[in-house]
Design a protein around this motif. Structure first.
Motif, PDB file in Angstrom:
ATOM      1  N   TYR A   1      30.197 -85.502  10.533  1.00 28.85           N
ATOM      2  CA  TYR A   1      29.544 -84.213  10.736  1.00 28.85           C
ATOM      3  C   TYR A   1      29.394 -83.508   9.386  1.00 28.85           C
ATOM      4  N   ASN A   2      28.362 -82.671   9.294  1.00 27.00           N
ATOM      5  CA  ASN A   2      28.026 -82.005   8.036  1.00 27.00           C
ATOM      6  C   ASN A   2      28.113 -80.507   8.242  1.00 27.00           C
ATOM      7  N   VAL A   3      28.905 -79.818   7.394  1.00 25.00           N
ATOM      8  CA  VAL A   3      29.028 -78.367   7.538  1.00 25.00           C
ATOM      9  C   VAL A   3      27.700 -77.663   7.292  1.00 25.00           C
TER      10      VAL A   3
ATOM     11  N   SER B   1      26.739 -60.180   5.438  1.00 32.33           N
ATOM     12  CA  SER B   1      26.420 -59.483   4.186  1.00 32.33           C
ATOM     13  C   SER B   1      27.255 -59.989   3.017  1.00 32.33           C
ATOM     14  N   GLU B   2      28.271 -60.802   3.329  1.00 29.53           N
ATOM     15  CA  GLU B   2      29.159 -61.311   2.300  1.00 29.53           C
ATOM     16  C   GLU B   2      28.787 -62.752   1.949  1.00 29.53           C
ATOM     17  N   PRO B   3      29.331 -63.255   0.851  1.00 27.10           N
ATOM     18  CA  PRO B   3      28.938 -64.598   0.383  1.00 27.10           C
ATOM     19  C   PRO B   3      29.249 -65.690   1.404  1.00 27.10           C
ATOM     20  N   ILE B   4      28.342 -66.641   1.521  1.00 30.21           N
ATOM     21  CA  ILE B   4      28.512 -67.853   2.329  1.00 30.21           C
ATOM     22  C   ILE B   4      28.180 -69.016   1.413  1.00 30.21           C
ATOM     23  N   ALA B   5      29.101 -69.990   1.335  1.00 27.79           N
ATOM     24  CA  ALA B   5      28.879 -71.061   0.363  1.00 27.79           C
ATOM     25  C   ALA B   5      29.481 -72.358   0.869  1.00 27.79           C
ATOM     26  N   ILE B   6      28.991 -73.479   0.327  1.00 26.12           N
ATOM     27  CA  ILE B   6      29.497 -74.806   0.653  1.00 26.12           C
ATOM     28  C   ILE B   6      30.086 -75.418  -0.616  1.00 26.12           C
ATOM     29  N   GLY B   7      31.298 -75.931  -0.520  1.00 24.72           N
ATOM     30  CA  GLY B   7      31.942 -76.573  -1.660  1.00 24.72           C
ATOM     31  C   GLY B   7      33.213 -77.272  -1.216  1.00 24.72           C
ATOM     32  N   ASP B   8      33.790 -78.053  -2.111  1.00 24.41           N
ATOM     33  CA  ASP B   8      35.046 -78.749  -1.812  1.00 24.41           C
ATOM     34  C   ASP B   8      36.187 -77.876  -2.309  1.00 24.41           C
ATOM     35  N   TYR B   9      36.529 -76.860  -1.549  1.00 27.51           N
ATOM     36  CA  TYR B   9      37.461 -75.845  -1.999  1.00 27.51           C
ATOM     37  C   TYR B   9      38.909 -76.323  -1.993  1.00 27.51           C
TER      38      TYR B   9
ATOM     39  N   ASP C   1      39.593 -82.207  -1.487  1.00 34.95           N
ATOM     40  CA  ASP C   1      39.892 -83.432  -0.735  1.00 34.95           C
ATOM     41  C   ASP C   1      38.661 -84.312  -0.582  1.00 34.95           C
ATOM     42  N   THR C   2      37.626 -84.028  -1.358  1.00 37.76           N
ATOM     43  CA  THR C   2      36.343 -84.762  -1.406  1.00 37.76           C
ATOM     44  C   THR C   2      35.495 -84.534  -0.155  1.00 37.76           C
ATOM     45  N   VAL C   3      35.914 -83.624   0.740  1.00 37.97           N
ATOM     46  CA  VAL C   3      35.122 -83.291   1.925  1.00 37.97           C
ATOM     47  C   VAL C   3      34.636 -81.853   1.772  1.00 37.97           C
ATOM     48  N   LEU C   4      33.347 -81.647   2.014  1.00 45.00           N
ATOM     49  CA  LEU C   4      32.780 -80.315   1.815  1.00 45.00           C
ATOM     50  C   LEU C   4      33.285 -79.326   2.854  1.00 45.00           C
ATOM     51  N   ASP C   5      33.488 -78.084   2.417  1.00 42.89           N
ATOM     52  CA  ASP C   5      33.914 -76.988   3.273  1.00 42.89           C
ATOM     53  C   ASP C   5      32.818 -75.927   3.300  1.00 42.89           C
ATOM     54  N   LEU C   6      32.783 -75.191   4.426  1.00 44.08           N
ATOM     55  CA  LEU C   6      31.921 -74.016   4.514  1.00 44.08           C
ATOM     56  C   LEU C   6      32.802 -72.790   4.399  1.00 44.08           C
TER      57      LEU C   6
END
Length: 698
Positions: free
Chosen positions: A554-556, A575-583, A586-591
């Motif tokens: 699945y893809n965030v 109204s606040e920031p929304i971003a995709i990254g590996d926070y 663990d090499t899996v993208l997070d929203l």
């Protein structure tokens, strides 16, 4: 010498006379045949002239007589089609009062009663046509040990009637048709055998047995009679076997109102106007019958005790129906293609206590009849019928229960959850008897004659216990309740939920009825990380950050951000920031999304949480409708918060917090100064130290 000659002559004369006497006796003991009309013009004259053991042979012709047979004779016609005795429309044609009378090869017609056997026995009545007698064709009264065989009995009142202790008789191979009342009737202690008869087109019952125990009814064809095919009433120990009982107006086979059991076995019971087999008798054995196409129940029991086993019950309106019965045993029955295959109806708990195992099959699936079960999960597509009797804490889900008297039966069942099931085309979608505290939601109730029926409604009407049950019928908003195919209101706001509740009774309603059938939604487990282990309710922060990670495949980027809710309540702050990254690296993208801090704080305070753990659930949908849910645990801290929300932080806030506070592990991301005792826990001692050093603050 003369004396000798005289003595010799005397002896010879004596012997001759003795021999003559013997010969005379032998001649007297021989039976004779009397021919009518050769020897006597009428049958009655011949009977009057006959001796016991004689045969009266009657030549072809029509004889208008009322014949009384008071001797043990054989009355034989030349041909039953042409040898006719006509009673001239009154009384009887033949009245037999002697024992061991044989009557054969006659047409016996046109009287009140054709052949009347009174207070006698041992008769053989065979190969006669008995017709057009207004009250009865053949009537045995207090007559025993008779054989009634191979007669054609047509167009009478009752066809063959045995009455008043006429026991030990055999009625075999007769054709009993088109009579205006019952075909064969046995009553008042007239135990007999009824075997291999054709009983057809009679305007009453085919075979009626009343107050006559130990009757055996076997091998008969009972067809197209206006009343019951075979009705045994107030009669103990009957055996009804190997009969073909077809197209009768009411029940095919009915046994009722007796103290001791009946055996109903190996019968073919088809196309009758009501039930195929009806039992209103204790300990009835119904086994190995083929019960097909009856317009009421295939098999219905209204009794205590009994066995229903190895029957094939198909294409009836109702298959097997247990009504107000107790302690029945059902094994190895096959129910197919009945409009309503199986069901149990009752008012009191003991009317639902039966031994019904999974060898009973409904449309290829086993019956699950569960009694006294606790903490089970029932999740199977291979269930044909489900009953929960005296059960607690059962989860029922993902079942498709259709074409039964009850989609699901709940009797004295508490605190169970019923969800994600289809109940369709049943008589009762859900049938309830004294079952409270159950959670019933996300089910489809489609085209059931009664979507819900509670036995308490009837009991309340009669002023009896139990009262109607009280259950929860929805999962709140926006999750919703159940789909009801007969719900007629509208969905003005288009949220998929009806604008008014679906009312079941004054204490039960689905507050959020679904507008479309419930379809189980795929739910995936997401990994959620809330970026604050401690939620300090005095914090001046603007938002709470959450990171969402989906499982492999699945893809965030496919998440519909506007669908995301925190604890089903708080939406994402767009109204606040929304971003995709590996926070979390663990090499899996997070929203990454943000929730408004004030809304979160108000929600937590509304829940009454001052200190301690809170589970934060983040849920939402992908654009394809797939649902994701994940949770994280955070710790709420109000050490320096305005707990009583009076615009200032003071000693009252600290005291209120102390009263509600437990002891929780300290966390490195907390304010380390809160752990005054330096024991790695924030506890009541820390609260007290804070209170002593605390001054009033705005």
């Amino acid at each position: 010498m003369k004396k000798f000659i005289s003595w010799t002559i005397f002896m010879l004369l004596f012997i001759a006379m003795f021999s003559l006497g013997i010969n005379i006796k032998l001649v007297k003991s021989e039976s004779k045949t009397i021919v009518v009309p050769d020897h006597y013009a009428t049958i009655q004259e011949a009977v009057n002239a006959a001796s016991n053991g004689d045969t009266i042979f009657v030549k072809s012709g029509t004889y208008y007589e009322h014949v009384v047979v008071n001797k043990t004779v054989s009355l034989v016609g030349e041909n039953k089609s042409t040898t006719i005795i006509d009673g001239k429309g009154m009384a009887y044609v033949i009245n037999v009062t002697a024992n061991k009378v044989n009557i054969s090869e006659f047409t016996i017609r046109n009287a009140d009663t054709g052949l009347y056997l009174w207070h006698s026995g041992g008769h053989n009545i065979s190969y006669n046509t008995i017709t057009n007698n207004s009250q009865c064709g053949i009537h045995l009264r207090t007559s025993t040990g008779c054989i009634i065989a191979n007669n054609w009995v047509e167009n009478n009142g009752n066809g063959i009637e045995l009455k008043d202790y006429s026991s030990g008789n055999t009625i075999i191979n007769n054709t009993v048709i088109n009579n205006s009342a019952d075909g064969i009737i046995i009553w008042w202690y007239s135990t007999s055998i009824v075997e291999k008869n054709l009983v057809k087109n009679n305007n009453g019952e085919g075979v009626l047995v009343y107050r006559s125990s130990y009757t055996k009814i076997t091998g008969n064809i009972v067809i197209n009679n206006s009343g019951m095919g075979i009705w045994v009433r107030h009669s103990d120990y009957p055996i009804i076997s190997n009969n073909t009982v077809v197209h009768n107006g009411i029940d095919g086979i009915s046994v009722s109102l007796a103290y001791y059991p009946a055996t109903v076995s190996n019968n073919e019971v088809r196309g009758n106007g009501r039930a195929g087999i009806y039992s209103y008798i204790s300990n009835c054995y119904v086994e190995r019958n083929n019960v097909t196409g009856n317009r009421g129940e295939g098999i219905i029991f209204y009794a205590s005790g009994g066995y229903i086993t190895n029957n094939i019950v198909q294409r009836n309106v109702k298959g097997i129906y247990l009504s107000f019965s107790q302690y029945l045993s059902l094994t190895n029955n096959t129910l197919n293609q009945n409009v309503y295959n199986f069901g149990v109806y009752g008012a009191d708990l003991n009317e639902f206590i039966h031994n019904i195992d999974q060898s009973n099959i409904v449309n290829g699936k086993p019956i699950y009849y569960l009694i006294n079960k606790n903490s089970l999960v029932i999740d199977s597509t291979n269930i044909g019928f489900l009953a929960l009797v005296n059960c607690t804490s059962i989860l029922v889900q993902n079942l498709n229960l259709t074409n039964n008297l009850q989609g699901i039966l709940l009797a004295n069942t508490k605190n169970s959850t019923i969800c994600n099931n289809n109940f369709s085309d049943n008589l009762y979608g859900i049938y309830i008897r004294d079952s409270n505290g159950n959670f019933i939601y996300h089910n489809n109730f489609i085209n059931n004659a009664y979507q819900v029926y509670d036995m308490g409604w009837l009991k309340a009407h009669l002023g009896e216990a139990p009262l109607p049950s009280l259950n929860t019928w929805d999962d709140g908003y926006p999750s919703g309740g159940n789909y009801w195919s007969d719900y007629t209101d509208v969905d003005a706001d288009g949220d998929g939920i009806g604008d008014t509740p679906y009312v079941i009774d004054e204490n039960n309603q689905d507050n959020y009825p679904l507008m479309e059938p419930w379809t189980p939604i795929e739910v995936i487990n997401a990994t959620i990380d809330v970026d604050s282990y401690t939620l300090n309710l005095k914090s001046k922060g603007k938002w709470i950050i959450a990171y969402i990670e989906l499982p492999e495949g699945y893809n965030v980027g496919d998440i519909n951000v506007s669908s995301i809710l925190l604890n089903d309540t708080i939406p994402v702050d767009l109204s606040e920031p929304i971003a995709i990254g590996d926070y979390d690296n663990d090499t899996v993208l997070d929203l990454m999304v943000c929730f408004n801090w004030t809304e979160v704080a108000e929600y937590i305070l509304f829940k009454g949480i001052v200190f301690g753990n809170i589970t934060l659930e983040v849920s939402g949908k992908l654009y394809d409708g797939t649902v994701f849910i994940g949770t994280d645990i955070a710790l709420v801290s109000s050490l320096i918060g305005d707990v009583n929300i009076d615009g200032k932080v003071d000693i009252e806030d600290i005291c209120k917090a102390a009263m509600a506070f437990g002891s929780y592990p300290a966390h490195p991301r907390w304010n380390p100064n809160a752990d005054f005792t330096k024991d790695s826990y924030i506890g009541i001692d820390d609260i007290c130290l804070t209170a002593r050093n605390f001054g009033k603050q705005a």
